[in-house]
Design a protein around this motif. Structure first.
Motif, mmCIF file in Angstrom:
data_model
loop_
_atom_site.group_PDB
_atom_site.id
_atom_site.type_symbol
_atom_site.label_atom_id
_atom_site.label_comp_id
_atom_site.label_asym_id
_atom_site.label_seq_id
_atom_site.Cartn_x
_atom_site.Cartn_y
_atom_site.Cartn_z
ATOM 1 N N PHE A 183 0.667 -1.155 0.127
ATOM 2 C CA PHE A 183 -0.024 0.013 0.066
ATOM 3 C C PHE A 183 0.784 1.255 -0.022
ATOM 4 O O PHE A 183 0.670 2.284 -0.830
ATOM 5 C CB PHE A 183 -0.977 -0.054 1.174
ATOM 6 C CG PHE A 183 -2.138 -0.869 0.754
ATOM 7 C CD1 PHE A 183 -3.079 -0.692 -0.004
ATOM 8 C CD2 PHE A 183 -2.357 -2.127 1.329
ATOM 9 C CE1 PHE A 183 -4.271 -1.415 -0.470
ATOM 10 C CE2 PHE A 183 -3.341 -3.161 1.015
ATOM 11 C CZ PHE A 183 -4.289 -2.651 0.103
ATOM 12 N N PRO A 184 1.989 1.396 0.682
ATOM 13 C CA PRO A 184 2.807 2.387 0.591
ATOM 14 C C PRO A 184 3.405 2.727 -0.658
ATOM 15 O O PRO A 184 3.372 3.877 -1.138
ATOM 16 C CB PRO A 184 3.967 2.311 1.676
ATOM 17 C CG PRO A 184 3.213 1.509 2.669
ATOM 18 C CD PRO A 184 2.351 0.499 1.964
ATOM 19 N N GLY A 185 3.653 1.613 -1.444
ATOM 20 C CA GLY A 185 4.202 1.489 -2.710
ATOM 21 C C GLY A 185 3.014 2.199 -3.855
ATOM 22 O O GLY A 185 3.239 3.108 -4.748
ATOM 23 N N LEU A 186 1.864 1.534 -3.426
ATOM 24 C CA LEU A 186 0.725 2.402 -4.381
ATOM 25 C C LEU A 186 0.469 3.506 -4.416
ATOM 26 O O LEU A 186 0.246 4.340 -5.101
ATOM 27 C CB LEU A 186 -0.427 1.562 -4.189
ATOM 28 C CG LEU A 186 -0.403 -0.078 -4.771
ATOM 29 C CD1 LEU A 186 -1.602 -0.847 -3.895
ATOM 30 C CD2 LEU A 186 -0.550 -0.031 -6.026
ATOM 31 N N PHE A 187 0.702 4.042 -2.903
ATOM 32 C CA PHE A 187 0.595 5.365 -2.784
ATOM 33 C C PHE A 187 1.518 6.275 -3.339
ATOM 34 O O PHE A 187 1.245 7.418 -3.870
ATOM 35 C CB PHE A 187 0.326 5.709 -1.051
ATOM 36 C CG PHE A 187 0.616 7.346 -0.768
ATOM 37 C CD1 PHE A 187 -0.689 7.791 -1.039
ATOM 38 C CD2 PHE A 187 1.442 7.574 -0.023
ATOM 39 C CE1 PHE A 187 -0.471 9.242 -0.852
ATOM 40 C CE2 PHE A 187 1.477 9.102 0.057
ATOM 41 C CZ PHE A 187 0.338 9.960 -0.158
ATOM 42 N N ARG A 188 2.823 5.629 -3.407
ATOM 43 C CA ARG A 188 3.806 6.675 -4.248
ATOM 44 C C ARG A 188 3.396 6.718 -5.506
ATOM 45 O O ARG A 188 3.903 7.594 -6.190
ATOM 46 C CB ARG A 188 5.160 5.993 -3.757
ATOM 47 C CG ARG A 188 5.668 6.377 -2.284
ATOM 48 C CD ARG A 188 7.343 5.817 -2.206
ATOM 49 N NE ARG A 188 7.454 4.305 -2.172
ATOM 50 C CZ ARG A 188 7.248 3.722 -1.091
ATOM 51 N NH1 ARG A 188 7.290 4.481 0.165
ATOM 52 N NH2 ARG A 188 7.409 2.460 -1.012
ATOM 53 N N ARG A 189 2.956 5.556 -6.146
ATOM 54 C CA ARG A 189 2.623 5.570 -7.601
ATOM 55 C C ARG A 189 1.581 6.555 -7.890
ATOM 56 O O ARG A 189 1.581 7.071 -8.845
ATOM 57 C CB ARG A 189 2.103 4.090 -8.141
ATOM 58 C CG ARG A 189 3.380 3.304 -8.102
ATOM 59 C CD ARG A 189 4.432 3.508 -9.246
ATOM 60 N NE ARG A 189 5.339 4.414 -8.799
ATOM 61 C CZ ARG A 189 6.245 5.386 -9.380
ATOM 62 N NH1 ARG A 189 5.858 5.569 -10.407
ATOM 63 N NH2 ARG A 189 6.945 6.057 -8.735
ATOM 64 N N PHE A 190 0.551 6.675 -6.839
ATOM 65 C CA PHE A 190 -0.356 7.626 -7.031
ATOM 66 C C PHE A 190 0.025 8.889 -6.931
ATOM 67 O O PHE A 190 -0.182 9.698 -7.961
ATOM 68 C CB PHE A 190 -1.422 7.130 -5.764
ATOM 69 C CG PHE A 190 -2.444 8.476 -5.539
ATOM 70 C CD1 PHE A 190 -3.550 8.305 -6.535
ATOM 71 C CD2 PHE A 190 -2.503 9.310 -4.671
ATOM 72 C CE1 PHE A 190 -4.675 9.211 -6.213
ATOM 73 C CE2 PHE A 190 -3.390 10.404 -4.523
ATOM 74 C CZ PHE A 190 -4.454 10.291 -5.260
ATOM 75 N N LEU A 191 1.083 9.225 -6.083
ATOM 76 C CA LEU A 191 1.459 10.491 -6.142
ATOM 77 C C LEU A 191 2.555 11.010 -7.206
ATOM 78 O O LEU A 191 2.304 12.075 -7.782
ATOM 79 C CB LEU A 191 2.674 10.742 -5.018
ATOM 80 C CG LEU A 191 2.395 10.616 -3.459
ATOM 81 C CD1 LEU A 191 3.573 10.910 -2.491
ATOM 82 C CD2 LEU A 191 1.434 12.029 -3.402
ATOM 83 N N ALA A 192 2.817 9.763 -8.076
ATOM 84 C CA ALA A 192 3.757 10.067 -9.407
ATOM 85 C C ALA A 192 2.761 10.238 -10.491
ATOM 86 O O ALA A 192 3.242 10.637 -11.268
ATOM 87 C CB ALA A 192 4.401 8.981 -9.307
ATOM 88 N N GLY A 193 1.506 10.244 -10.047
ATOM 89 C CA GLY A 193 0.475 10.340 -11.164
ATOM 90 C C GLY A 193 0.346 9.271 -11.968
ATOM 91 O O GLY A 193 -0.061 9.401 -13.267
ATOM 92 N N GLN A 194 0.788 7.990 -11.684
ATOM 93 C CA GLN A 194 0.830 7.220 -12.347
ATOM 94 C C GLN A 194 -0.454 6.145 -12.430
ATOM 95 O O GLN A 194 -0.730 5.387 -13.123
ATOM 96 C CB GLN A 194 1.847 6.068 -12.266
ATOM 97 C CG GLN A 194 2.219 4.995 -13.418
ATOM 98 C CD GLN A 194 3.489 4.145 -13.288
ATOM 99 O OE1 GLN A 194 4.115 4.261 -12.067
ATOM 100 N NE2 GLN A 194 4.054 3.656 -14.282
#
Ligand SMILES: NC(=O)C1=CN([C@@H]2O[C@H](COP(=O)(O)OP(=O)(O)OC[C@H]3O[C@@H](n4cnc5c(N)ncnc54)[C@H](OP(=O)(O)O)[C@@H]3O)[C@@H](O)[C@H]2O)C=CC1
Ligand SMILES: O=C1O[C@H](COP(=O)(O)O)[C@@H](O)[C@H](O)[C@H]1O
Length: 490
Positions: free
Chosen positions: A28-39
């Motif tokens: 989930f932290p990884g998915l959040f970072r991808r969300f932040l990256a706009g992916q």
């Protein structure tokens, strides 16, 4: 320069085991970072599933806490966290029961990409695969992601493959080896296959030997019961070190395409020679009282909770690959816990030039070495001989051509997705290149099994080593007797 984001299509991603350690710490932290990256597209939906009975709101609170704990403070933007949390859903499901599946089905949109991450014990993989099919949730395009360990020997890996194959085609199955998601591991392929420099000398005519080191400072405390049934051979060598070895040893694939790459890796694994007992050193760490800590750190036997355990927390071995390219070039592998430093690297040592024209330089010559640092300070270092500066004649000196990826690439090189983020996005994109194929995993176990069986039959005991060192002394001998030396772990 900011890294190029490749957007993915709309998806529904179900994470089974959503209340567990891996989901909270990495997924989930990884998915959040991808969300932040706009992916992550606006339509992405993330659905947690586990046995724990809890509401959607309680699950959202759990993931908020995970983000707080496991995402860097600089990325903790409250508005963004709220927006991410809105995408989360939760269903209570027992992999072995029938409740909850129709609720899950109602959340899955067949018109978008459907992926199911099995972040649960492997014993549940078959149950989940079966229920996803019998409840009509996973269609023919759905993807499943399975975690390691993928079996503990060839027989169990075959069983797991067969259980998954009953319900899913190979092109739908993504077996994770998180080392393949590491930036530098992928860089190995770029270095080898996007440059003309190395390929002509990438063979036993020019390469003396290869060293692969994955040294860790952590012990097995907290995971003792899992680790004690596994040991360094099953936990690290059969998968992560094997994948690194394949990246170095494989022939150029005809294309950077999942099956082309995996075909070449499979050929390497199949060409691995059996390893005789004298070419393997196993170790087990002892307790340690560090000056900077009040309490002594427990030794392996206390961490594993079995005072008679013969499981290895360290392994070093010499491996030969029986093919034209690598005949007579040994690969030395080592990995261990509670070592002096956290260092993962691959060092390729080249042979000496066929004839030296520098008589006076005798003795000062050192081999060219290419060191690929996987962590920390990801980068590459090519050690070359040059003339020592000054009027003292033709004296030679070894100097590094050192490149840190972070420095060379600036911001683009420092804000990289971690292995899990990258691999999950590859699942959504439907790209299996960085995932292990079923036959690859089985071939790796087929090579590993006789080694482990040999220890068990002989009752071999690992050599004790002091925590905070480079491992047991016998491992030094493994190289010394061949007239070679391990690189320093620092
Ligand atoms: N943690 C890590 O760093 C790593 C883990 N892995 C692998 O990932 C997987 C998950 O590991 P980890 O998160 O550490 O394990 P945990 O024990 O922390 O979590 C297990 C998860 O599975 C759920 N679960 C257990 N039984 C069932 C069931 N019958 N039906 C549905 N859900 C169930 C649990 O939730 P609940 O009790 O609510 O059902 C929990 O969410 C394992 O295969 C592990 O080997 C691989 C590499 C690293
Ligand atoms: O899979 C595993 O990997 C970790 C090491 O991963 P890294 O990314 O931190 O290098 C290891 O500690 C663990 O025992 C093993 O199961």
């Amino acid at each position: 320069m900011v890294s190029r984001i490749i957007p993915v299509d709309a998806f529904d991603l179900v994470i089974f085991g959503a209340t567990g350690d891996l989901a909270n710490r990495k997924i989930f932290p990884g998915l959040f970072r991808r969300f932040l990256a706009g992916q992550m597209p606006d339509e992405a939906r993330l659905i947690g599933a586990a046995r724990t009975e809890q509401s959607r709101e309680e699950f959202q609170t759990q993931i908020r806490a995970a983000i707080k704990e496991f995402v860097a403070p600089a990325k903790q933007d409250a508005t963004q966290i709220d927006a991410f949390i809105e995408r989360l859903h939760y269903v209570s499901i027992d992999a072995r029961g029938e409740a909850g599946w129709s609720e899950l089905k109602s959340l899955i949109r067949p018109e978008v990409i459907n992926a199911f991450y099995f972040s649960v014990a492997p014993a549940l993989f078959g149950d989940l695969a079966e229920r996803l099919k019998t409840h009509g949730i996973a269609g023919n395009d759905a993807r499943i992601v399975v975690e390691k360990p993928f079996g503990r020997d060839l027989a169990s890996a075959r069983k797991l493959n067969a259980a998954l194959a009953e319900h899913f085609e190979e092109h739908q199955i993504y077996r994770i080896d998180h080392y393949l998601g590491k930036e530098t591991v992928q860089n190995l392929m770029a270095v080898r296959f996007a440059n003309i420099l190395f390929e002509p000398i990438w063979n036993s005519q020019y390469i003396d030997h290869v060293q692969i080191t994955v040294a860790e400072t952590v012990g097995v405390g907290g995971r003792g019961s899992y680790y004690d049934k596994s040991g360094a051979m099953r936990d690290m060598v059969q998968n992560h070190l094997m994948q690194l070895l394949c990246m170095i040893a494989m022939e150029p694939p005809y294309h950077f395409d999942p099956n082309a790459v995996r075909d070449e890796k499979l050929k390497v694994i199949r060409a691995l020679q059996p390893v005789p007992p004298q070419d393997i050193v196993r170790g087990q760490y002892l307790g340690w009282h560090r000056d900077d800590q009040e309490k002594p750190m427990p030794g392996y036997l206390e961490d594993s909770e079995d005072p008679n355990s013969k499981t290895e927390s360290y392994i070093a071995m010499k491996v030969h690959i029986a093919n034209w390219r690598w005949k007579n070039t040994p690969f030395y592998l080592r990995t261990g816990k509670r070592l002096r430093a956290r260092t993962s690297e691959i060092a390729i040592t080249f042979k000496e030039p066929p004839h030296s024209i520098f008589d006076e330089a005798e003795g000062s010559w050192q081999p060219n070495q290419l060191v690929i640092r996987l962590q920390p300070n990801e980068g590459m270092n090519l050690k070359m001989m040059i003339k020592e500066p000054g009027p003292g004649g033709m004296r030679l000196k070894q100097v590094p051509l050192d490149m840190s990826f972070a420095q060379a690439l600036g911001e683009e090189g420092t804000d990289m997705p971690d292995a899990y983020e990258r691999l999950i996005m590859d699942v959504i994109r439907g790209n299996q290149t960085l995932f292990m194929r079923g036959d690859e995993v089985e071939a790796a176990w087929a090579w590993t099994d006789p080694i482990i069986q040999g220890w068990e039959e002989r009752g071999d005991t690992p050599s004790p080593y002091d925590s905070g060192t480079t491992g047991p002394d016998d491992a030094l001998m493994l190289m010394h007797r061949d007239g070679r030396r391990w690189r320093h772990i620092k």
